[in-house]
Enzyme design. Structure first.
Site, PDB file in Angstrom:
ATOM      1  CG  ASP A 152      27.356  30.400  34.312  1.00  0.00           C
ATOM      2  OD1 ASP A 152      27.692  30.942  35.433  1.00  0.00           O
ATOM      3  OD2 ASP A 152      28.221  29.677  33.717  1.00  0.00           O
ATOM      4  CG  HIS A 188      26.866  17.709  31.995  1.00  0.00           C
ATOM      5  ND1 HIS A 188      26.924  17.645  30.555  1.00  0.00           N
ATOM      6  CD2 HIS A 188      25.711  18.454  32.131  1.00  0.00           C
ATOM      7  CE1 HIS A 188      26.078  18.074  30.025  1.00  0.00           C
ATOM      8  NE2 HIS A 188      25.084  18.585  31.098  1.00  0.00           N
TER       9      HIS A 188
END
Ligand code: H2U
Length: 354
Positions: free
Chosen positions: A78, A166
């Site tokens: 984002d 991640h």
């Protein structure tokens, strides 16, 4: 005068991949140390955090809901450093003020739905799912972009902002500096010696110079490179010539999951802490560069951990490093000895923790 010994005497070592040198000062290991050595309290991370946008079912900054994923999950960052669209521009007229527009995309890839798991605590088949997704993203983004950089920043000390397991993938229309240098050095070596540099390097390390080899299986070798800069810097390489992630066979991907679990367990066991690092993959360039001859490239993963003496004492690349060149005290061979001697059973599992 005593005869020269790399474990005793200061020297400089050459990195043929980066075409630069590192200063090694083993005699400094004998200096007294009065700094911290204790182990910090590890923050316990909840399996699910309703406020963490990387967890299944939680809303991200852009309002999208992260689905209830069960294995890996990839989404577009984002807050991307590279955007897909933008006006084209190039200015090379003035050698002091060169500029060119840059395009790309940034992805975030969650390794697992559980926040409290790191790669070494996952099963080999869960790690294999991560590898399969790396191959898929590399192939997919590589259709459009010249370089696909897969990287994992682990630990707050490396600037990682989210404890959920991640990595990130940044794909760009240009070749970044590090791979651009390696493209040149590997090409020159290949032209001169008719064999890829890192294939030759691995062959020599495993047959003649085993002191830097940490782990091996049928397809992979994990080692401290001769030219390592960070105290516990390592490389993971295939034994045969494999230019990029998409060239790996099914058996090699399974063997990679197996060696990754072992090597990451050893890293965590070194200071009994979730070992911070930046890691990433380098392999043949993609996009418009996929059609050129990339046989000089050999796939490799790089691990750059910042810790030096304990879970709290990190090496700073400042002073001489910023102004002159990289320097280390512990030799690559001493670091290899320490890592090799560690158990490959994870300390958290030893003490019965999950
Ligand atoms: P790092 O902790 O390695 O920075 O990775 C987390 C990334 O996740 C970070 O780049 C992105 C951040 O921009 N992110 C989103 O894209 N959306 C969110 O809602 C939270 C985090």
């Amino acid at each position: 005068m005593a005869s020269f010994d790399t474990q005793e005497h200061q020297h400089i070592r050459y990195n043929p991949l980066k075409a630069d040198w590192v200063l090694v000062s083993p005699h400094r290991m004998k200096r007294p140390w009065k700094g911290q050595v204790e182990k910090p309290e590890e923050n316990s991370i909840p399996r699910f955090d309703p406020n963490n946008p990387l967890c299944p079912g939680v809303t991200r900054s852009n309002g999208q809901i992260t689905p209830n994923y069960e294995s890996t999950y990839v989404f577009t960052n984002d807050f991307p450093a590279l955007l897909e669209e933008g006006p084209d521009y190039e200015s090379h007229d003035n050698p002091l003020f060169r500029c060119a527009s840059a395009k790309g995309t940034c992805k975030v890839m969650c390794f697992h739905p559980h926040s409290d798991l790191t790669l070494p605590l996952m099963t080999p088949s869960e790690i294999r799912a991560v590898i399969d997704m790396w191959v898929e993203i590399y192939a997919d983004l590589g259709k459009k972009y010249d370089w696909v950089q897969i990287f994992e920043n682990r630990g707050a000390v490396m600037g990682c902002s989210n404890p959920h397991p991640h990595c990130q993938v940044w794909a760009s229309s240009f070749m970044p500096n590090e791979p651009a240098i390696k493209d040149r050095t590997q090409r020159e070596y290949y032209q001169k010696h008719k064999v890829p540099m890192l294939v030759d390097y691995v062959k020599q390390e495993i047959s003649k110079r085993t002191e830097r080899v940490l782990l091996e299986n049928e397809s992979w070798v994990w080692l401290v490179p001769y030219w390592a800069v960070w105290p516990y810097e390592t490389m993971l390489l295939p034994k045969r010539h494999v230019p990029s992630l998409t060239d790996l066979t099914d058996a090699e991907k399974t063997a990679l999951a197996d060696i990754m679990k072992k090597l990451l367990t050893k890293y965590d066991n070194l200071f009994e802490v979730s070992f911070p690092y930046s890691m990433g993959w380098h392999g043949a360039p993609t996009g418009s560069k996929a059609s050129q001859d990339n046989n000089h490239w050999q796939l490799h993963a790089l691990y750059f951990p910042p810790l030096l003496r304990s879970a709290t004492v990190k090496k700073f690349m400042v002073g001489y490093e910023m102004l002159a060149q990289a320097q280390r005290d512990l030799t690559a061979e001493q670091a290899a000895q320490k890592l090799r001697d560690l158990p490959d059973f994870h300390y958290k599992l030893q003490s019965g923790e999950k």
